[in-house]
Motif scaffolding. Structure first.
Motif, PDB file in Angstrom:
ATOM      1  N   MET A 152       0.833  -1.205   0.000  1.00 51.96           N
ATOM      2  CA  MET A 152       0.000   0.000   0.000  1.00 51.96           C
ATOM      3  C   MET A 152       0.869   1.257   0.000  1.00 51.96           C
ATOM      4  SD  MET A 152      -3.269   0.939   2.359  1.00 51.96           S
ATOM      5  CE  MET A 152      -2.431   1.678   3.749  1.00 51.96           C
ATOM      6  N   GLU A 153       1.887   1.256   0.840  1.00 45.72           N
ATOM      7  CA  GLU A 153       2.780   2.427   0.893  1.00 45.72           C
ATOM      8  C   GLU A 153       3.498   2.637  -0.437  1.00 45.72           C
ATOM      9  OE1 GLU A 153       5.398   2.078   4.296  1.00 45.72           O
ATOM     10  OE2 GLU A 153       3.612   2.025   5.586  1.00 45.72           O
ATOM     11  N   TRP A 154       3.845   1.536  -1.062  1.00 40.57           N
ATOM     12  CA  TRP A 154       4.523   1.609  -2.359  1.00 40.57           C
ATOM     13  C   TRP A 154       3.613   2.256  -3.400  1.00 40.57           C
ATOM     14  CZ3 TRP A 154       4.949  -2.902  -6.253  1.00 40.57           C
ATOM     15  CH2 TRP A 154       5.901  -2.611  -7.241  1.00 40.57           C
ATOM     16  N   PHE A 155       2.366   1.794  -3.452  1.00 41.65           N
ATOM     17  CA  PHE A 155       1.400   2.395  -4.390  1.00 41.65           C
ATOM     18  C   PHE A 155       1.160   3.868  -4.057  1.00 41.65           C
ATOM     19  CE2 PHE A 155      -0.246  -2.095  -5.108  1.00 41.65           C
ATOM     20  CZ  PHE A 155       0.189  -2.172  -6.419  1.00 41.65           C
ATOM     21  N   GLN A 156       1.089   4.167  -2.757  1.00 40.17           N
ATOM     22  CA  GLN A 156       0.865   5.562  -2.352  1.00 40.17           C
ATOM     23  C   GLN A 156       2.014   6.461  -2.794  1.00 40.17           C
ATOM     24  OE1 GLN A 156      -0.025   4.554   1.830  1.00 40.17           O
ATOM     25  NE2 GLN A 156      -1.614   6.119   1.727  1.00 40.17           N
ATOM     26  N   LYS A 157       3.213   5.955  -2.625  1.00 41.52           N
ATOM     27  CA  LYS A 157       4.399   6.716  -3.042  1.00 41.52           C
ATOM     28  C   LYS A 157       4.372   6.959  -4.549  1.00 41.52           C
ATOM     29  CE  LYS A 157       8.111   5.629   0.005  1.00 41.52           C
ATOM     30  NZ  LYS A 157       8.641   4.286   0.089  1.00 41.52           N
ATOM     31  N   ASP A 158       3.992   5.904  -5.260  1.00 41.06           N
ATOM     32  CA  ASP A 158       3.855   6.012  -6.716  1.00 41.06           C
ATOM     33  C   ASP A 158       2.894   7.138  -7.068  1.00 41.06           C
ATOM     34  OD1 ASP A 158       5.497   4.282  -7.987  1.00 41.06           O
ATOM     35  OD2 ASP A 158       3.959   2.836  -8.547  1.00 41.06           O
ATOM     36  N   TYR A 159       1.739   7.110  -6.446  1.00 42.39           N
ATOM     37  CA  TYR A 159       0.717   8.128  -6.729  1.00 42.39           C
ATOM     38  C   TYR A 159       1.245   9.525  -6.409  1.00 42.39           C
ATOM     39  CZ  TYR A 159      -3.624  10.758  -6.558  1.00 42.39           C
ATOM     40  OH  TYR A 159      -4.599  11.713  -6.765  1.00 42.39           O
ATOM     41  N   GLU A 160       1.911   9.661  -5.277  1.00 42.67           N
ATOM     42  CA  GLU A 160       2.442  10.969  -4.868  1.00 42.67           C
ATOM     43  C   GLU A 160       3.458  11.505  -5.874  1.00 42.67           C
ATOM     44  OE1 GLU A 160       1.411  13.064  -2.692  1.00 42.67           O
ATOM     45  OE2 GLU A 160      -0.165  11.620  -2.202  1.00 42.67           O
ATOM     46  N   ASP A 161       4.096  10.606  -6.583  1.00 44.66           N
ATOM     47  CA  ASP A 161       5.128  10.990  -7.539  1.00 44.66           C
ATOM     48  C   ASP A 161       4.555  11.483  -8.876  1.00 44.66           C
ATOM     49  OD1 ASP A 161       7.787  11.292  -7.314  1.00 44.66           O
ATOM     50  OD2 ASP A 161       8.343   9.272  -7.946  1.00 44.66           O
ATOM     51  N   LEU A 162       3.266  11.306  -9.062  1.00 43.41           N
ATOM     52  CA  LEU A 162       2.637  11.789 -10.301  1.00 43.41           C
ATOM     53  C   LEU A 162       2.621  13.317 -10.309  1.00 43.41           C
ATOM     54  CD1 LEU A 162      -0.499   9.450 -10.443  1.00 43.41           C
ATOM     55  CD2 LEU A 162       1.337   9.494 -12.143  1.00 43.41           C
ATOM     56  N   SER A 163       2.539  13.886 -11.490  1.00 41.76           N
ATOM     57  CA  SER A 163       2.384  15.344 -11.593  1.00 41.76           C
ATOM     58  C   SER A 163       1.007  15.727 -11.041  1.00 41.76           C
ATOM     59  CB  SER A 163       2.487  15.771 -13.050  1.00 41.76           C
ATOM     60  OG  SER A 163       1.377  15.285 -13.767  1.00 41.76           O
ATOM     61  N   ASP A 164       0.856  16.976 -10.633  1.00 40.92           N
ATOM     62  CA  ASP A 164      -0.414  17.429 -10.053  1.00 40.92           C
ATOM     63  C   ASP A 164      -1.585  17.218 -11.002  1.00 40.92           C
ATOM     64  OD1 ASP A 164       0.854  18.114  -7.753  1.00 40.92           O
ATOM     65  OD2 ASP A 164       1.081  20.236  -8.279  1.00 40.92           O
ATOM     66  N   VAL A 165      -1.364  17.504 -12.264  1.00 44.65           N
ATOM     67  CA  VAL A 165      -2.463  17.411 -13.226  1.00 44.65           C
ATOM     68  C   VAL A 165      -2.897  15.949 -13.427  1.00 44.65           C
ATOM     69  CG1 VAL A 165      -0.792  17.641 -15.132  1.00 44.65           C
ATOM     70  CG2 VAL A 165      -3.190  17.974 -15.594  1.00 44.65           C
ATOM     71  N   THR A 166      -1.939  15.023 -13.453  1.00 48.86           N
ATOM     72  CA  THR A 166      -2.301  13.606 -13.616  1.00 48.86           C
ATOM     73  C   THR A 166      -2.915  13.053 -12.333  1.00 48.86           C
ATOM     74  OG1 THR A 166      -0.559  13.332 -15.263  1.00 48.86           O
ATOM     75  CG2 THR A 166      -1.421  11.332 -14.285  1.00 48.86           C
ATOM     76  N   LYS A 167      -2.433  13.547 -11.192  1.00 43.11           N
ATOM     77  CA  LYS A 167      -3.036  13.141  -9.917  1.00 43.11           C
ATOM     78  C   LYS A 167      -4.535  13.413  -9.926  1.00 43.11           C
ATOM     79  CE  LYS A 167       0.466  13.730  -6.512  1.00 43.11           C
ATOM     80  NZ  LYS A 167       1.239  14.828  -6.033  1.00 43.11           N
ATOM     81  N   ILE A 168      -4.903  14.571 -10.395  1.00 46.34           N
ATOM     82  CA  ILE A 168      -6.314  14.953 -10.400  1.00 46.34           C
ATOM     83  C   ILE A 168      -7.116  14.056 -11.344  1.00 46.34           C
ATOM     84  CG2 ILE A 168      -7.936  16.798 -11.032  1.00 46.34           C
ATOM     85  CD1 ILE A 168      -5.669  18.774 -10.065  1.00 46.34           C
ATOM     86  N   SER A 169      -6.602  13.839 -12.557  1.00 49.23           N
ATOM     87  CA  SER A 169      -7.385  13.035 -13.508  1.00 49.23           C
ATOM     88  C   SER A 169      -7.425  11.556 -13.111  1.00 49.23           C
ATOM     89  CB  SER A 169      -6.844  13.194 -14.929  1.00 49.23           C
ATOM     90  OG  SER A 169      -5.510  12.758 -14.982  1.00 49.23           O
ATOM     91  N   PHE A 170      -6.438  11.113 -12.363  1.00 52.29           N
ATOM     92  CA  PHE A 170      -6.347   9.695 -11.990  1.00 52.29           C
ATOM     93  C   PHE A 170      -6.987   9.416 -10.628  1.00 52.29           C
ATOM     94  CE2 PHE A 170      -3.395   6.218 -10.321  1.00 52.29           C
ATOM     95  CZ  PHE A 170      -3.991   5.203 -11.033  1.00 52.29           C
ATOM     96  N   GLN A 171      -7.300  10.464  -9.862  1.00 55.27           N
ATOM     97  CA  GLN A 171      -7.685  10.307  -8.459  1.00 55.27           C
ATOM     98  C   GLN A 171      -8.835   9.324  -8.206  1.00 55.27           C
ATOM     99  OE1 GLN A 171      -8.728  13.931  -6.348  1.00 55.27           O
ATOM    100  NE2 GLN A 171      -7.646  13.100  -4.582  1.00 55.27           N
ATOM    101  N   GLU A 172      -9.890   9.436  -8.988  1.00 51.99           N
ATOM    102  CA  GLU A 172     -11.051   8.588  -8.738  1.00 51.99           C
ATOM    103  C   GLU A 172     -10.698   7.115  -8.957  1.00 51.99           C
ATOM    104  OE1 GLU A 172     -14.594   9.874 -10.770  1.00 51.99           O
ATOM    105  OE2 GLU A 172     -15.622   8.001 -10.208  1.00 51.99           O
ATOM    106  N   ARG A 173     -10.014   6.846 -10.049  1.00 49.27           N
ATOM    107  CA  ARG A 173      -9.615   5.471 -10.349  1.00 49.27           C
ATOM    108  C   ARG A 173      -8.643   4.957  -9.285  1.00 49.27           C
ATOM    109  NH1 ARG A 173      -5.947   3.313 -14.687  1.00 49.27           N
ATOM    110  NH2 ARG A 173      -6.278   1.095 -14.408  1.00 49.27           N
ATOM    111  N   TYR A 174      -7.765   5.821  -8.868  1.00 50.16           N
ATOM    112  CA  TYR A 174      -6.792   5.466  -7.828  1.00 50.16           C
ATOM    113  C   TYR A 174      -7.511   5.058  -6.535  1.00 50.16           C
ATOM    114  CZ  TYR A 174      -3.204   6.311  -4.227  1.00 50.16           C
ATOM    115  OH  TYR A 174      -2.354   6.202  -3.149  1.00 50.16           O
TER     116      TYR A 174
END
Ligand SMILES: [Fe+2]
Ligand SMILES: [Fe+2]
Length: 188
Positions: A152-174
């Motif tokens: 879980m921490e690994w996936f979370q770190k991965d997500y945190e490493d995304l750019s802000d704009v991709t974080k937003i578009s990916f958030q729901e799926r994430y």
């Protein structure tokens, strides 16, 4: 044309790696093809140079596939190997440099200096979420993870490493993926 030539080079290297390396890891089917897919999608949405992005997505881990150097410097060795391959097919020097920039800076979106580099860095992360079973196998075999928390921490770190704009578009799926994978652990 150049895309097909480089894709063939990568597929050959992939086969060689499967046949000759200890772990027999299938880079193409577990990782690279998903990175290419995500990178092309991002290139479309960000209006980036698709040829540069696709070439860089194909080549970003070429040093690992060719077993040159260590994981820590695969971005540097990848830059060199990619330059040699693209040069072999007569690809223009200024375009080679653009592809090389994407490879050199692919390890985090925070390193990206232009939109093409950002597409490749984000796609590298998103690819993990496209193929969860492979990510788990990788975590267990390469990083020796045994607890759900570690994954879980690994996936979370991965997500945190995304750019802000991709974080937003990916958030729901994430959020959906994380809640399916980790249940209460994630929702607490
Ligand atoms: Fe990489
Ligand atoms: Fe990668």
């Amino acid at each position: 044309m150049i895309i097909e030539q480089i894709k063939n080079e990568i597929l050959l290297l992939n086969k060689k790696y499967i046949d000759e390396s200890e772990d027999g890891y299938d880079f193409w089917n577990n990782h690279i093809k998903y990175v290419v897919e995500e990178a092309m999608y991002l290139a479309e949405t960000h209006n980036a140079d698709k040829e540069i992005v696709e070439l860089a997505a194909l080549l970003h881990d070429v040093a690992l596939m060719a077993k040159v150097g260590t994981k820590a410097d695969h971005h540097k060795n990848g830059e060199i190997i990619a330059g040699e391959l693209l040069n072999k097919y007569g690809y223009p020097e200024y375009r080679i440099e653009q592809v090389q920039g994407c490879i050199f800076n692919h390890r985090s979106s925070s390193y990206a200096t232009n939109i093409e580099e950002l597409c490749v860095a984000d796609a590298d992360i998103l690819a993990h979420f496209d193929n969860i079973s492979s990510a788990f196998i990788l975590g267990a075999t390469k990083f020796n993870f045994t607890k759900p928390e570690e994954f879980m921490e690994w996936f979370q770190k991965d997500y945190e490493d995304l750019s802000d704009v991709t974080k937003i578009s990916f958030q729901e799926r994430y959020n959906n993926i994380m809640s399916v994978l980790f249940g209460d652990l994630w929702e607490e």
